[in-house]
Design an enzyme around this catalytic site. Structure first.
Site, short mmCIF file in Angstrom:
data_model
loop_
_atom_site.label_atom_id
_atom_site.label_comp_id
_atom_site.label_asym_id
_atom_site.label_seq_id
_atom_site.Cartn_x
_atom_site.Cartn_y
_atom_site.Cartn_z
N GLU A 110 39.95 45.98 1.88
CA GLU A 110 40.03 46.72 0.62
C GLU A 110 39.84 45.79 -0.58
O GLU A 110 39.17 46.15 -1.55
CB GLU A 110 41.36 47.47 0.53
CG GLU A 110 41.54 48.53 1.58
CD GLU A 110 40.46 49.61 1.59
OE1 GLU A 110 40.02 50.03 0.51
OE2 GLU A 110 40.07 50.04 2.68
N LEU A 145 35.59 46.85 10.55
CA LEU A 145 36.90 47.12 11.13
C LEU A 145 37.64 48.23 10.38
O LEU A 145 38.68 48.71 10.84
CB LEU A 145 37.78 45.86 11.11
CG LEU A 145 37.36 44.70 11.98
CD1 LEU A 145 38.31 43.53 11.78
CD2 LEU A 145 37.32 45.12 13.43
N ARG A 146 37.13 48.62 9.22
CA ARG A 146 37.86 49.60 8.41
C ARG A 146 38.09 50.91 9.17
O ARG A 146 39.20 51.43 9.20
CB ARG A 146 37.15 49.87 7.09
CG ARG A 146 37.99 50.72 6.15
CD ARG A 146 37.34 50.87 4.78
NE ARG A 146 38.28 51.46 3.86
CZ ARG A 146 38.59 52.75 3.82
NH1 ARG A 146 38.06 53.60 4.68
NH2 ARG A 146 39.47 53.21 2.94
N LYS A 147 37.05 51.43 9.79
CA LYS A 147 37.20 52.69 10.52
C LYS A 147 38.22 52.56 11.65
O LYS A 147 39.13 53.40 11.77
CB LYS A 147 35.86 53.19 11.04
CG LYS A 147 35.95 54.56 11.71
CD LYS A 147 34.59 55.07 12.15
CE LYS A 147 34.64 56.47 12.69
NZ LYS A 147 35.26 56.60 13.98
#
Length: 141
Positions: free
Chosen positions: A49, A97-99
């Site tokens: 983020e 890697l966010r998902k």
């Protein structure tokens, strides 16, 4: 004339040393406990983020081409020289890697140290310094 929201970029960059220290500490003392796993998830998520928020502010402020994805944010600011080229590939892998972290969290392997955690601690500090230098260079030069 550019309008770069230096205040919001600065607030986000100030979070990086704590995220970096958390990742470093977790990597050095990893034993795979649930608490460590959850802390690692949060640190990775905050890293994603932070980088993408800063990237979005840079894209908006310096009127770069529009980003269509998180990976695109990294590519755009990397191409513009906001951070060293050798960090582009690891940062693209990071934002992918966010998902899994945000949507598929129930499948995340909490007992395992993620391979990026160890290197990411230093890469984040390089990103912070590089972005600060980029802003100064672009606004002064």
């Amino acid at each position: 004339m550019y309008y770069v929201n230096r205040e919001q970029i600065g607030v986000r960059l100030q979070a990086i040393p704590a995220i970096s220290e958390a990742l470093r500490s977790l990597a050095e003392q990893w034993s795979g406990t649930l608490i460590e796993g959850l802390a690692q998830e949060r640190a990775l998520h905050l890293a994603i983020e932070t980088i993408t928020d800063v990237g979005s502010y840079l894209i908006d402020g310096f009127i770069m081409r529009d980003a269509s994805s998180y990976e695109d944010i990294i590519e755009i600011i990397g191409e513009e020289g906001a951070f060293p080229k050798e960090l582009q590939e690891p940062f693209i892998a990071l934002v992918k890697l966010r998902k899994p972290l945000v949507q598929d969290y129930y499948d995340w392997q909490r007992a395992e140290l993620h391979p990026q955690s160890r290197e990411l601690a230093e890469q984040l500090l390089v990103f912070k310094t590089s972005v600060e230098q980029y802003i100064e260079r672009e606004l002064i030069g």
